[in-house]
Design an enzyme around this catalytic site. Structure first.
Site, mmCIF file in Angstrom:
data_model
loop_
_atom_site.group_PDB
_atom_site.id
_atom_site.type_symbol
_atom_site.label_atom_id
_atom_site.label_comp_id
_atom_site.label_asym_id
_atom_site.label_seq_id
_atom_site.Cartn_x
_atom_site.Cartn_y
_atom_site.Cartn_z
ATOM 1 N N HIS A 1 0.836 -1.210 0.000
ATOM 2 C CA HIS A 1 0.000 0.000 0.000
ATOM 3 C C HIS A 1 0.868 1.256 0.000
ATOM 4 O O HIS A 1 0.659 2.177 -0.798
ATOM 5 C CB HIS A 1 -0.898 -0.048 1.250
ATOM 6 N N GLU A 2 1.872 1.284 0.875
ATOM 7 C CA GLU A 2 2.741 2.465 0.977
ATOM 8 C C GLU A 2 3.648 2.608 -0.244
ATOM 9 O O GLU A 2 3.903 3.720 -0.702
ATOM 10 C CB GLU A 2 3.574 2.395 2.257
ATOM 11 N N HIS B 1 1.683 4.256 -2.849
ATOM 12 C CA HIS B 1 1.687 5.707 -2.661
ATOM 13 C C HIS B 1 2.939 6.324 -3.287
ATOM 14 O O HIS B 1 2.879 7.358 -3.958
ATOM 15 C CB HIS B 1 1.669 6.053 -1.174
ATOM 16 N N GLU C 1 -6.261 6.761 -1.195
ATOM 17 C CA GLU C 1 -6.141 5.619 -0.283
ATOM 18 C C GLU C 1 -6.744 4.367 -0.908
ATOM 19 O O GLU C 1 -6.221 3.266 -0.727
ATOM 20 C CB GLU C 1 -6.838 5.936 1.046
#
Length: 371
Positions: free
Chosen positions: A138-139, A142, A189
């Site tokens: 997930h990060e 980003h 997100e």
């Protein structure tokens, strides 16, 4: 995956996505905004100039001095997950990662020049290995999308709003910008959740992680299907008053609520777009410069139109009726605002939680947010 050479990589085979563009997994609203920003002439120069004004150097020094930097000798299992995630998404430069002492489960990716990833001890202690792998992915998602730039600006503007609160119009202008950034960031997100699934390639682990963020380390007391039912009940229940409360509840947040994130990720995992990526058919980074801003906005508009048409939320259904020229709007408005009649809470079609401003639990209780 044994051919990565990374520690703690799972033995099962997972696909790698060479040259994948972040456009492959980005939410339509997130993608259209990013495509437009990347097309702006002088965009990079402006933000490099801003980096001298924003507290990025201070943040880096703070984490370096008061957190633990992940590496081969410190949190090596996280280091292996980070390198593995960068390998899967073909991110050449591995971001620095820090573990920060904080019992609240959280993670974030910030930075203008070079992204840095921060995870809290509360999150590390809460999640198992596969759940944590999805969070690291997930990060990294980003970082690949460039979200860390806007997150840093949002942190700066939020602090600035507090400092200029005494100025009559200054605070209004700053908070308007902060509100717009938060709406965009909530969609980013959802994009990063998709990136986490592409890295972990284990939907159950992603669902478990979100469920734990909502309810703690009590898996024996929780059920994924029941958790997803909460999102469906939340979206379609109540009347227009509840719809307004949902919007008010989510406005201060940078993240959608966890049940909504779980429902959105489950829906995307069943969509043909996800399967095409898994089959190796996805947009490449080398094609980003040729991406049409107009096409991106058209796709975003189409997505929101579908959301309004199929949503079970009372407000979204009313908007759909107005757009469709439904008769007796006065009566419909009265019924949906008071909960009277069959129009309140009833609906058909698939839900689109998180895309129409109805992404919350209808409560003001602050919950843990994963960045």
């Amino acid at each position: 995956m044994t051919d990565t050479g990374f520690e703690k990589a799972p033995a099962r085979n997972r696909r790698r996505f060479p040259g994948i563009s972040s456009r492959a997994y980005e939410h339509p609203a997130d993608r259209s905004a990013l495509v437009a920003l990347r097309k702006l002439s002088g965009f990079d120069t402006v933000f490099k100039t801003l980096s001298g004004l924003l507290p990025e150097r201070s943040l880096r020094l703070l984490f370096l001095s008061d957190s633990v930097r992940v590496g081969e000798t410190q949190f090596p299992h996280l280091h292996g997950m980070l390198r593995d995630a960068c390998y899967i998404l073909d991110l050449e430069k591995v971001p620095q990662m820090y573990v920060q002492q904080d019992p609240k489960p959280n993670a974030m990716c910030i930075g203008l020049d070079e992204p840095i990833i921060v995870v809290t001890t509360g999150l590390v202690e809460l999640l198992d290995e596969e759940e944590m792998r999805a969070v690291v992915g997930h990060e990294v998602g980003h970082a690949l999308s460039g979200h860390s730039v806007y997150r840093t600006i949002l942190l700066f503007l939020t602090g600035l709003a507090l400092k200029v609160a005494w100025i009559p119009l200054g605070n209004v202008a700053i908070m308007a910008l902060v509100t717009a950034l938060r709406e965009w960031f909530r969609k980013s997100e959802l994009s990063a959740d998709r990136a986490g699934l592409l890295v972990g390639q284990d939907l159950n682990a992603s669902m478990r992680g979100l469920m734990k963020i909502a309810g703690g380390n009590h898996l024996h007391e929780m059920n994924v299907d029941a958790f997803l039912e909460q999102a469906d009940e939340y979206e379609k229940s109540g009347d227009l008053r509840d719809s307004v409360l949902k919007i008010l509840n989510v406005l201060p947040r940078t993240h959608p609520f966890t049940t909504v994130r779980a429902a959105e990720l489950k829906k995307w995992s069943q969509h043909r777009d996800y399967q095409r990526i898994m089959d190796g058919h996805y947009p490449r980074r080398e094609e980003d410069k040729d991406t049409s801003v107009t096409d991106s906005f058209r796709q975003s508009a189409s997505h929101y139109a579908d959301t309004v048409r199929t949503s079970k939320d009372p407000l979204m259904k009313l908007v759909g009726d107005i757009a469709g020229g439904a008769g007796d709007l006065g009566g419909k408005l009265r019924d949906r605002f008071t909960g009277a009649g069959s129009g309140a809470g009833a609906g058909s079609g698939t839900g689109a939680a998180g895309d129409g401003g109805s992404d919350g639990k209808g409560t003001t209780r602050p919950g843990p947010e994963q960045g």
